[in-house]
Design an enzyme around this catalytic site. Structure first.
Site, PDB file in Angstrom:
ATOM      1  N   GLY A  39      46.684  46.235  38.890  1.00 47.17           N
ATOM      2  CA  GLY A  39      47.460  45.161  39.109  1.00 47.17           C
ATOM      3  C   GLY A  39      48.370  44.899  40.801  1.00 47.17           C
ATOM      4  O   GLY A  39      49.188  44.440  40.856  1.00 47.17           O
ATOM      5  N   SER A  41      46.863  43.955  43.945  1.00 41.29           N
ATOM      6  CA  SER A  41      46.696  42.940  44.025  1.00 41.29           C
ATOM      7  C   SER A  41      48.144  42.468  44.806  1.00 41.29           C
ATOM      8  O   SER A  41      48.295  41.632  45.720  1.00 41.29           O
ATOM      9  CB  SER A  41      45.360  42.703  44.020  1.00 41.29           C
ATOM     10  OG  SER A  41      45.548  42.088  43.014  1.00 41.29           O
ATOM     11  N   SER A  42      48.994  42.107  44.096  1.00 38.66           N
ATOM     12  CA  SER A  42      49.436  41.205  44.524  1.00 38.66           C
ATOM     13  C   SER A  42      50.840  41.357  43.735  1.00 38.66           C
ATOM     14  O   SER A  42      50.533  42.220  42.747  1.00 38.66           O
ATOM     15  CB  SER A  42      49.443  39.770  43.684  1.00 38.66           C
ATOM     16  OG  SER A  42      48.944  39.430  42.711  1.00 38.66           O
ATOM     17  N   ARG A  64      41.216  42.998  39.543  1.00 39.41           N
ATOM     18  CA  ARG A  64      39.498  42.703  39.544  1.00 39.41           C
ATOM     19  C   ARG A  64      39.051  42.316  40.678  1.00 39.41           C
ATOM     20  O   ARG A  64      38.102  42.069  41.498  1.00 39.41           O
ATOM     21  CB  ARG A  64      39.758  41.473  39.027  1.00 39.41           C
ATOM     22  CG  ARG A  64      40.057  42.450  36.857  1.00 39.41           C
ATOM     23  CD  ARG A  64      40.294  41.047  35.792  1.00 39.41           C
ATOM     24  NE  ARG A  64      41.296  40.656  36.295  1.00 39.41           N
ATOM     25  CZ  ARG A  64      41.761  39.388  35.634  1.00 39.41           C
ATOM     26  NH1 ARG A  64      41.351  38.985  34.914  1.00 39.41           N
ATOM     27  NH2 ARG A  64      42.544  38.136  36.315  1.00 39.41           N
ATOM     28  N   LYS A  68      40.473  40.155  47.370  1.00 41.98           N
ATOM     29  CA  LYS A  68      42.576  40.337  47.620  1.00 41.98           C
ATOM     30  C   LYS A  68      43.274  41.420  47.671  1.00 41.98           C
ATOM     31  O   LYS A  68      43.234  42.208  48.143  1.00 41.98           O
ATOM     32  CB  LYS A  68      43.307  40.462  45.833  1.00 41.98           C
ATOM     33  CG  LYS A  68      42.802  38.432  45.819  1.00 41.98           C
ATOM     34  CD  LYS A  68      44.408  38.152  45.033  1.00 41.98           C
ATOM     35  CE  LYS A  68      44.341  36.611  44.455  1.00 41.98           C
ATOM     36  NZ  LYS A  68      44.950  36.230  43.285  1.00 41.98           N
ATOM     37  N   ASP A  93      37.773  45.686  35.847  1.00 43.91           N
ATOM     38  CA  ASP A  93      39.031  45.003  34.773  1.00 43.91           C
ATOM     39  C   ASP A  93      39.407  46.312  33.800  1.00 43.91           C
ATOM     40  O   ASP A  93      38.501  46.755  32.738  1.00 43.91           O
ATOM     41  CB  ASP A  93      38.755  43.992  33.847  1.00 43.91           C
ATOM     42  CG  ASP A  93      39.192  43.452  33.222  1.00 43.91           C
ATOM     43  OD1 ASP A  93      40.165  43.928  32.642  1.00 43.91           O
ATOM     44  OD2 ASP A  93      39.276  41.827  32.201  1.00 43.91           O
ATOM     45  N   SER A 172      56.858  46.027  31.690  1.00 43.25           N
ATOM     46  CA  SER A 172      57.014  45.483  31.092  1.00 43.25           C
ATOM     47  C   SER A 172      57.604  44.492  31.388  1.00 43.25           C
ATOM     48  O   SER A 172      56.955  43.618  31.967  1.00 43.25           O
ATOM     49  CB  SER A 172      58.210  46.308  29.535  1.00 43.25           C
ATOM     50  OG  SER A 172      57.906  44.986  28.775  1.00 43.25           O
ATOM     51  N   TYR A 186      53.053  36.444  24.758  1.00 40.89           N
ATOM     52  CA  TYR A 186      53.619  37.035  25.766  1.00 40.89           C
ATOM     53  C   TYR A 186      54.144  38.043  25.210  1.00 40.89           C
ATOM     54  O   TYR A 186      54.158  38.678  25.792  1.00 40.89           O
ATOM     55  CB  TYR A 186      54.108  36.008  26.867  1.00 40.89           C
ATOM     56  CG  TYR A 186      54.292  37.337  28.091  1.00 40.89           C
ATOM     57  CD1 TYR A 186      53.346  37.373  29.087  1.00 40.89           C
ATOM     58  CD2 TYR A 186      55.617  36.880  28.737  1.00 40.89           C
ATOM     59  CE1 TYR A 186      53.561  38.662  29.936  1.00 40.89           C
ATOM     60  CE2 TYR A 186      56.254  38.343  29.858  1.00 40.89           C
ATOM     61  CZ  TYR A 186      55.269  38.395  30.414  1.00 40.89           C
ATOM     62  OH  TYR A 186      55.532  39.611  31.489  1.00 40.89           O
ATOM     63  N   LYS A 190      53.930  42.623  25.638  1.00 42.85           N
ATOM     64  CA  LYS A 190      55.485  43.278  26.617  1.00 42.85           C
ATOM     65  C   LYS A 190      56.035  44.871  25.575  1.00 42.85           C
ATOM     66  O   LYS A 190      56.820  45.555  25.672  1.00 42.85           O
ATOM     67  CB  LYS A 190      56.121  42.670  26.906  1.00 42.85           C
ATOM     68  CG  LYS A 190      54.841  41.851  28.500  1.00 42.85           C
ATOM     69  CD  LYS A 190      54.656  42.882  28.898  1.00 42.85           C
ATOM     70  CE  LYS A 190      53.932  42.160  30.335  1.00 42.85           C
ATOM     71  NZ  LYS A 190      53.104  42.618  31.875  1.00 42.85           N
TER      72      LYS A 190
END
Length: 332
Positions: A39, A41-42, A64, A68, A93, A172, A186, A190
């Site tokens: 994760g 890329s941002s 993914r 980016k 992914d 988390s 959600y 977490k």
């Protein structure tokens, strides 16, 4: 009673002192280390990668969106501290195919060496009332937020054990410490990371591998902006009781705690209080941390009850306003 309490505290301190050499990890040295960020890329993941790169690490970014990733790679490379540093990008992914995740991480280790620190930051969020959320959303969030952390960790753990060193970070959320209105899909994903982290830490501690669970608050990221578009009113009002943090600040705290081998990583006073309240049977890495949990637990529980009362009041007011509005509509 006072003498008994004093004796208990003295005994507790002595016990912690005796075991402290066993629970105080050596800091990880980032210069030259290989750090993998999923994760990345941002958002928080990108900022963690930048923070590690600034300290001399080699970075593997996993996400993914290939476009980016390439944009983020260029941004990170601006912060190089020497000519040898490398940023490797892998588009995959992490929540779908374990064998594919394992293969790409093998390739990354062939190019940049064994993974010294893995940061599991891939995640997504869906908000809404329990009965309004599509069932497939529960499945998707569990896959991305939980299995998306299981697969990369499973792929690197054997090598870390062989080398008897390593760090694994699970990002988390404060919603993984406290269940809130609108987060029924959600929060459980977490919360699951906490259970995984505690069990894994007990397994790998003899190998000098340390696990960190980070509980960032609301953070100014593209994901948070997207989530805010669909938040129920109750969720928005509850979120407004605390401020929004910057991703750079959160990343610095997470990286620092991971380097030190701290199990819990929290940001701000609210985060500190939640970490104490939810410490339970989680590992400690210093005498000070253990004493803080013992001393502060009671008073923080009292403060926490006031917060819960406030949240319940918000939910009740929103329900009454909604019912009043619906009643007015029917009479017109």
């Amino acid at each position: 009673m006072l003498l008994l309490a004093a004796a208990f505290i003295v005994a507790f301190v002595l016990l912690l002192y005796m075991v402290s050499p066993l629970i105080s990890p050596k800091p990880l040295k980032l210069p030259g280390a290989h750090v993998v960020v999923t994760g990345g890329s941002s958002g928080i993941g990108k900022c963690i990668a930048i923070e590690c790169y600034k300290q001399g690490a080699f970075i593997t970014l996993i996400a993914r969106d290939e476009n980016k990733l390439l944009q983020t790679k260029k941004e990170i490379e601006k912060y190089s501290v020497n000519d040898k540093q490398v940023v490797l990008c892998i588009s995959v992914d992490v929540s779908k195919d374990y064998e594919q995740v394992e293969n790409v991480l093998k390739q990354a280790q062939e190019k940049l060496g064994p993974v010294d620190m893995l940061v599991n930051c891939a995640g997504t969020s869906v908000t809404g009332k329990f009965e309004d959320i599509e069932v497939n959303c529960f499945e998707r969030l569990m896959a991305v937020n939980y299995l998306g952390s299981v697969y990369p960790s499973r792929a690197v753990i054997a090598t870390m054990k062989e080398r008897r060193m390593g760090r694994i970070v699970f990002v988390s959320s404060q919603a993984g410490q406290l269940g809130l209105f609108g987060y029924t899909a959600y929060s459980p994903t977490k919360f699951a990371l906490r259970g995984l982290a505690e069990a894994l830490q007990m397994e790998v501690k003899p190998y000098d591998i340390y696990v960190t669970v980070a509980y960032p608050p609301d953070t100014d990221t593209p994901g948070f902006a997207e989530e805010s578009k669909t938040k129920p009113l109750e969720t928005k009002l509850i979120s407004e009781t605390s401020s929004v943090c910057q991703a750079e600040q959160v990343a610095r705290v997470i990286v620092k705690d991971a380097i030190q081998g701290n199990f819990n990583s929290s940001v701000g006073s609210d985060g500190y209080m939640l970490s104490i309240l939810t410490s339970g049977m989680s590992p400690v890495t210093s005498i000070t941390e253990g004493l803080q949990q013992v001393v502060c637990m009671g008073i923080f529980r009292i403060i926490g009850l006031f917060y819960l009362g406030s949240f319940d009041s918000i939910v009740r007011r929103c329900m009454m306003q909604r019912e009043k509005s619906e009643s007015a509509d029917k009479t017109e």
